[in-house]
Design an enzyme around this catalytic site. Sequence first.
Site, PDB file in Angstrom:
ATOM      1  N   ASP A  67       4.631   5.208   7.740  1.00  0.00           N
ATOM      2  CA  ASP A  67       3.903   3.950   7.901  1.00  0.00           C
ATOM      3  C   ASP A  67       4.353   3.165   9.128  1.00  0.00           C
ATOM      4  O   ASP A  67       5.368   3.506   9.765  1.00  0.00           O
ATOM      5  CB  ASP A  67       4.039   3.079   6.630  1.00  0.00           C
ATOM      6  CG  ASP A  67       5.442   3.100   6.033  1.00  0.00           C
ATOM      7  OD1 ASP A  67       6.393   3.482   6.740  1.00  0.00           O
ATOM      8  OD2 ASP A  67       5.591   2.735   4.857  1.00  0.00           O
ATOM      9  N   ASN A 136       8.523  -2.946  -6.257  1.00  0.00           N
ATOM     10  CA  ASN A 136       7.297  -2.961  -7.083  1.00  0.00           C
ATOM     11  C   ASN A 136       6.780  -1.557  -7.373  1.00  0.00           C
ATOM     12  O   ASN A 136       5.670  -1.395  -7.868  1.00  0.00           O
ATOM     13  CB  ASN A 136       6.202  -3.796  -6.396  1.00  0.00           C
ATOM     14  CG  ASN A 136       5.795  -3.234  -5.039  1.00  0.00           C
ATOM     15  OD1 ASN A 136       6.281  -2.179  -4.640  1.00  0.00           O
ATOM     16  ND2 ASN A 136       4.917  -3.922  -4.340  1.00  0.00           N
ATOM     17  N   HIS A 138       6.215   0.780  -5.088  1.00  0.00           N
ATOM     18  CA  HIS A 138       5.409   1.394  -4.030  1.00  0.00           C
ATOM     19  C   HIS A 138       6.144   2.553  -3.357  1.00  0.00           C
ATOM     20  O   HIS A 138       7.367   2.607  -3.353  1.00  0.00           O
ATOM     21  CB  HIS A 138       4.921   0.359  -2.999  1.00  0.00           C
ATOM     22  CG  HIS A 138       5.937  -0.139  -2.016  1.00  0.00           C
ATOM     23  ND1 HIS A 138       5.849  -1.375  -1.422  1.00  0.00           N
ATOM     24  CD2 HIS A 138       7.065   0.414  -1.490  1.00  0.00           C
ATOM     25  CE1 HIS A 138       6.854  -1.540  -0.582  1.00  0.00           C
ATOM     26  NE2 HIS A 138       7.604  -0.475  -0.606  1.00  0.00           N
ATOM     27  N   GLU A 143       0.760  -0.048  -2.233  1.00  0.00           N
ATOM     28  CA  GLU A 143       1.142  -1.105  -3.165  1.00  0.00           C
ATOM     29  C   GLU A 143       0.495  -0.859  -4.534  1.00  0.00           C
ATOM     30  O   GLU A 143      -0.455  -0.076  -4.641  1.00  0.00           O
ATOM     31  CB  GLU A 143       0.683  -2.458  -2.617  1.00  0.00           C
ATOM     32  CG  GLU A 143       1.239  -2.803  -1.235  1.00  0.00           C
ATOM     33  CD  GLU A 143       2.724  -3.157  -1.238  1.00  0.00           C
ATOM     34  OE1 GLU A 143       3.462  -2.717  -2.128  1.00  0.00           O
ATOM     35  OE2 GLU A 143       3.146  -3.881  -0.314  1.00  0.00           O
TER      36      GLU A 143
HETATM   37  C1  F6R Z   1       9.292   2.655   4.604  1.00  0.00           C
HETATM   38  C2  F6R Z   1       8.544   2.746   3.367  1.00  0.00           C
HETATM   39  C3  F6R Z   1       8.799   1.853   2.204  1.00  0.00           C
HETATM   40  C4  F6R Z   1      10.285   1.744   1.850  1.00  0.00           C
HETATM   41  C5  F6R Z   1      10.483   0.831   0.650  1.00  0.00           C
HETATM   42  C6  F6R Z   1      11.960   0.612   0.362  1.00  0.00           C
HETATM   43  O1  F6R Z   1       8.834   3.609   5.543  1.00  0.00           O
HETATM   44  O2  F6R Z   1       7.688   3.555   3.316  1.00  0.00           O
HETATM   45  O3  F6R Z   1       8.082   2.309   1.096  1.00  0.00           O
HETATM   46  O4  F6R Z   1      10.778   3.024   1.557  1.00  0.00           O
HETATM   47  O5  F6R Z   1       9.875  -0.407   0.871  1.00  0.00           O
HETATM   48  O6  F6R Z   1      12.526  -0.096   1.426  1.00  0.00           O
HETATM   49  P1  F6R Z   1      14.119  -0.239   1.541  1.00  0.00           P
HETATM   50  O7  F6R Z   1      14.640   1.140   1.758  1.00  0.00           O
HETATM   51  O8  F6R Z   1      14.333  -1.121   2.754  1.00  0.00           O
HETATM   52  O9  F6R Z   1      14.588  -0.829   0.266  1.00  0.00           O
END
Ligand code: F6R
Length: 256
Positions: A67, A136, A138, A143
Amino acid sequence: MEVVVKETAEQMSRLAAEMIADVVRNKPRCVLGLATGSTPEGTYEELIRMHKEDGLDFSQVVTFNLDEYVGLPGNHDQSYRYFMNDRLFDHVNIRPENTHVPDGMADDIPAHCREYEEMIDQAGGIDLQLLGIGGNGHIAFNEPGSSLASRTRPKTLDEKTRQDNSRFFQSMDEVPKYAITMGIGTIIEAERIILLAYKESKARAVSCCVEGPVTAMCPSSALQLHPAVTVITDKAAAGKLKGDYPDEPRRLILGR
Ligand code: F6R
């Protein structure tokens, strides 16, 4: 779904890096799907160490990131392109042209998303996808409510996700509202998947991902439909799991 519970985040990172390195050694022209965020940082550090000390060779590896924020150019220090260059690509012998991160500045974002999917196909599909998980539930920026069949597309970020990620920005106003993200349908086409989660703040999400019903309201639960997923957590993130899980995976040798 295989679940492995380690004592510490360092042990998790080492295991994930070993599993990635196995794929790279077994298939030097492999395609890796990569994530950003705090979670994979230790894994990338370990991969850099393996490259520098053990000669792990990235010269033929191709990568696709999950992403990118819409509106942030690759040289912005909070863009995911910047993150990947800074945390991994600049420190190993990967060819810059073999690394792909969605372009948050693309003029025609829907067309760019279609091209991104085509590029993954042309590369032969993803051999190993690395994932973190949002509080959450995701994965990537899919989301809650995202279609479990979704493909790469622009997505509005949840307020919870924006708040979680605001720690990297000067103020909430600067946190982008939109992102380009691989879809859940895209992610679960990967040959193998590793999901990493550490800290208590991820315990609820890990529980819905691993032991909850498969539902769009917890997008990571779609991974239950995939035949080769390894979820690696620390004790804190495993805190709400009911099952009893080992501290080692059943198999370490990966690759097609
Ligand atoms: C990032 C991504 C997100 C993160 C998730 C956890 O490329 O795809 O889904 O993996 O938001 O973020 P952290 O690791 O910062 O807790």
